[in-house]
Design a protein around this motif. Structure first.
Motif, PDB file in Angstrom:
ATOM      1  N   THR A 161       0.684  -1.133  -0.010  1.00  0.00           N
ATOM      2  CA  THR A 161      -0.525   0.113   0.046  1.00  0.00           C
ATOM      3  C   THR A 161       0.509   1.094  -0.017  1.00  0.00           C
ATOM      4  O   THR A 161       2.007   1.377   0.059  1.00  0.00           O
ATOM      5  N   VAL A 162       0.085   2.394  -0.772  1.00  0.00           N
ATOM      6  CA  VAL A 162       0.963   3.326  -0.604  1.00  0.00           C
ATOM      7  C   VAL A 162       0.048   4.947  -0.004  1.00  0.00           C
ATOM      8  O   VAL A 162      -1.637   3.727   0.211  1.00  0.00           O
ATOM      9  N   ASN A 163       0.511   6.033   0.510  1.00  0.00           N
ATOM     10  CA  ASN A 163      -0.451   6.715   0.726  1.00  0.00           C
ATOM     11  C   ASN A 163      -1.291   7.166   0.214  1.00  0.00           C
ATOM     12  O   ASN A 163      -1.272   7.207  -1.285  1.00  0.00           O
ATOM     13  N   ALA A 164      -2.447   7.527   0.739  1.00  0.00           N
ATOM     14  CA  ALA A 164      -3.160   8.356  -0.767  1.00  0.00           C
ATOM     15  C   ALA A 164      -4.714   9.731  -0.279  1.00  0.00           C
ATOM     16  O   ALA A 164      -5.572   9.785  -0.191  1.00  0.00           O
ATOM     17  N   ASP A 165      -3.768   9.965   0.721  1.00  0.00           N
ATOM     18  CA  ASP A 165      -4.830  11.111   1.406  1.00  0.00           C
ATOM     19  C   ASP A 165      -5.183  12.302   0.269  1.00  0.00           C
ATOM     20  O   ASP A 165      -6.344  13.310   0.679  1.00  0.00           O
ATOM     21  N   GLU A 166      -4.427  12.813  -0.811  1.00  0.00           N
ATOM     22  CA  GLU A 166      -4.451  13.310  -2.063  1.00  0.00           C
ATOM     23  C   GLU A 166      -4.958  12.560  -3.520  1.00  0.00           C
ATOM     24  O   GLU A 166      -5.713  12.972  -4.406  1.00  0.00           O
ATOM     25  N   HIS A 167      -5.317  11.537  -3.157  1.00  0.00           N
ATOM     26  CA  HIS A 167      -6.317  10.554  -4.270  1.00  0.00           C
ATOM     27  C   HIS A 167      -7.504  10.949  -4.018  1.00  0.00           C
ATOM     28  O   HIS A 167      -8.260  11.051  -2.898  1.00  0.00           O
ATOM     29  N   GLU A 168      -7.812  10.751  -5.418  1.00  0.00           N
ATOM     30  CA  GLU A 168      -9.782  11.305  -5.699  1.00  0.00           C
ATOM     31  C   GLU A 168     -10.538  10.365  -5.096  1.00  0.00           C
ATOM     32  O   GLU A 168     -11.604  10.507  -5.634  1.00  0.00           O
ATOM     33  N   VAL A 169      -9.770   8.910  -5.144  1.00  0.00           N
ATOM     34  CA  VAL A 169     -10.553   8.071  -5.020  1.00  0.00           C
ATOM     35  C   VAL A 169     -10.859   7.735  -3.863  1.00  0.00           C
ATOM     36  O   VAL A 169     -11.246   7.451  -2.739  1.00  0.00           O
ATOM     37  N   PHE A 170      -9.740   6.641  -3.199  1.00  0.00           N
ATOM     38  CA  PHE A 170      -9.268   6.739  -2.255  1.00  0.00           C
ATOM     39  C   PHE A 170      -9.164   7.822  -0.984  1.00  0.00           C
ATOM     40  O   PHE A 170      -8.990   6.804   0.217  1.00  0.00           O
ATOM     41  N   LYS A 171      -9.679   8.374  -1.306  1.00  0.00           N
ATOM     42  CA  LYS A 171      -8.936   9.251   0.065  1.00  0.00           C
ATOM     43  C   LYS A 171     -10.727   9.520   0.306  1.00  0.00           C
ATOM     44  O   LYS A 171     -10.244  10.237   1.994  1.00  0.00           O
ATOM     45  N   HIS A 172     -11.225   8.618   0.215  1.00  0.00           N
ATOM     46  CA  HIS A 172     -12.803   8.936   0.785  1.00  0.00           C
ATOM     47  C   HIS A 172     -13.181   8.189   1.599  1.00  0.00           C
ATOM     48  O   HIS A 172     -13.980   7.792   2.256  1.00  0.00           O
ATOM     49  N   PHE A 173     -12.112   6.889   1.776  1.00  0.00           N
ATOM     50  CA  PHE A 173     -12.318   5.351   2.341  1.00  0.00           C
ATOM     51  C   PHE A 173     -11.694   5.896   3.893  1.00  0.00           C
ATOM     52  O   PHE A 173     -10.508   6.506   4.412  1.00  0.00           O
ATOM     53  N   HIS A 174     -12.403   4.904   5.245  1.00  0.00           N
ATOM     54  CA  HIS A 174     -11.929   5.286   5.927  1.00  0.00           C
ATOM     55  C   HIS A 174     -12.586   5.973   7.141  1.00  0.00           C
ATOM     56  O   HIS A 174     -12.614   7.157   6.617  1.00  0.00           O
ATOM     57  N   LYS A 175     -11.716   5.557   8.797  1.00  0.00           N
ATOM     58  CA  LYS A 175     -12.673   7.374   9.519  1.00  0.00           C
ATOM     59  C   LYS A 175     -11.767   8.718   9.086  1.00  0.00           C
ATOM     60  O   LYS A 175     -10.637   8.268   8.854  1.00  0.00           O
ATOM     61  N   PRO A 176     -12.445   9.862   9.501  1.00  0.00           N
ATOM     62  CA  PRO A 176     -11.633  10.828   9.091  1.00  0.00           C
ATOM     63  C   PRO A 176     -10.325  11.459   9.593  1.00  0.00           C
ATOM     64  O   PRO A 176      -9.829  11.791   8.668  1.00  0.00           O
ATOM     65  N   GLN A 177     -10.648  10.418  10.771  1.00  0.00           N
ATOM     66  CA  GLN A 177      -9.097  11.144  11.345  1.00  0.00           C
ATOM     67  C   GLN A 177      -7.760   9.975  11.178  1.00  0.00           C
ATOM     68  O   GLN A 177      -6.754  10.059  11.180  1.00  0.00           O
ATOM     69  N   ASP A 178      -8.338   9.134  10.181  1.00  0.00           N
ATOM     70  CA  ASP A 178      -7.069   8.022   9.846  1.00  0.00           C
ATOM     71  C   ASP A 178      -6.476   8.891   8.526  1.00  0.00           C
ATOM     72  O   ASP A 178      -7.054   9.114   7.997  1.00  0.00           O
ATOM     73  N   GLU A 179      -4.940   8.227   8.141  1.00  0.00           N
ATOM     74  CA  GLU A 179      -4.091   8.326   7.320  1.00  0.00           C
ATOM     75  C   GLU A 179      -4.995   7.562   6.374  1.00  0.00           C
ATOM     76  O   GLU A 179      -5.843   6.120   6.340  1.00  0.00           O
ATOM     77  N   ALA A 231     -16.025   3.652  -7.701  1.00  0.00           N
ATOM     78  CA  ALA A 231     -16.360   3.066  -6.378  1.00  0.00           C
ATOM     79  C   ALA A 231     -18.129   4.005  -6.939  1.00  0.00           C
ATOM     80  O   ALA A 231     -18.674   4.713  -6.617  1.00  0.00           O
ATOM     81  N   THR A 232     -17.723   2.049  -6.348  1.00  0.00           N
ATOM     82  CA  THR A 232     -19.610   2.488  -5.814  1.00  0.00           C
ATOM     83  C   THR A 232     -20.083   1.601  -4.136  1.00  0.00           C
ATOM     84  O   THR A 232     -19.832   0.367  -3.933  1.00  0.00           O
ATOM     85  N   ALA A 233     -20.891   2.509  -3.794  1.00  0.00           N
ATOM     86  CA  ALA A 233     -21.965   2.016  -2.767  1.00  0.00           C
ATOM     87  C   ALA A 233     -22.162   0.572  -2.540  1.00  0.00           C
ATOM     88  O   ALA A 233     -23.126   0.529  -3.007  1.00  0.00           O
ATOM     89  N   ASP A 234     -21.822  -0.243  -1.608  1.00  0.00           N
ATOM     90  CA  ASP A 234     -22.694  -1.594  -1.745  1.00  0.00           C
ATOM     91  C   ASP A 234     -23.046  -1.823  -0.368  1.00  0.00           C
ATOM     92  O   ASP A 234     -21.924  -2.862   0.334  1.00  0.00           O
TER      93      ASP A 234
END
Length: 223
Positions: free
Chosen positions: A156-174, A211-214
């Protein structure tokens, strides 16, 4: 971080996109310590025998179990490896330094979207319908059971600025994302020596993903 995904199990798709046949026992829906498919270089590819394929599909546990681990449950916390620390972490460093590269064939991965205030299972896949080849490491262990057990992890790599993956996991998490390889990188990754491994630790373009909600995902889990 990816703890749940749908594996490529179709023989036709594995042959078309990865040039391998499906291994026995690998599951379609994979969680940590489930048996999934990973692809590595065939150990005898250089013997000059045309019957030996260049790539080999193996069944292994999702969650890397280093050779010194005494229990298979070790893999419950090693299904992802951070590229920033993989060379130093005892769990991963031998596989990294030995260049034990693999590709994990994936149709879709699942992550929780917390923007509504609660976790919404969300599937991420390629827009073009092709499977994803995720960069990973593999190893084998005999200590835990007395028999040889293969296992693998996703890098894995950091995704804080990735337009898709930046939306996942809790707000305070990297924010993190798995390393999705381009098709033209598959052989290069499998052959790369350890000194070149970091060259592949890059984000996959966001415009090529969807990304699609499931919401039903957790309800129909086979865990």
């Amino acid at each position: 971080m990816c703890s749940n995904y749908d594996a490529v199990v179709s023989t036709e798709r594995l042959r078309l996109y990865f040039g391998v046949d499906a291994p026995p026992a690998a599951k379609a829906q994979v969680w940590p310590l489930y048996e999934g498919c990973f692809i590595r270089r065939h150990p005898h590819k250089d013997v000059g025998d045309e019957a030996v394929p260049p790539r080999e599909a193996m069944a292994g546990l999702f969650g890397l179990i280093p050779h010194w681990a005494g229990e298979l449950t070790f893999g419950r916390r090693t299904y992802n490896a951070r590229s920033e620390t993989v060379a130093e972490k005892p769990s991963f460093r031998d596989a990294w330094r030995n260049g034990q590269h693999c590709i994990v064939p994936v149709e879709r991965i699942y992550e929780p979207d917390w923007r509504s205030g609660s976790a919404m299972p969300t599937r991420i896949q390629r827009k073009d319908g092709k499977p994803m080849g995720i960069a990973g490491l593999w190893t084998s262990n005999r200590k835990a059971t007395g028999d040889e057990v293969f296992s693998f992890t996703m890098l894995t790599v950091n995704a804080d600025e990735h337009e898709v993956f930046k939306h996942f996991h809790k707000p305070q998490d990297e924010k993190r994302m798995v390393v999705i390889l381009r098709e033209d990188q598959y052989d290069e990754w499998l052959d790369a020596p350890a000194v070149r491994s970091m060259e592949f630790m890059r984000q996959f373009p966001a415009h090529m993903l969807m990304a699609t909600a499931d919401p039903e995902r957790g309800k129909r889990s086979n865990r």
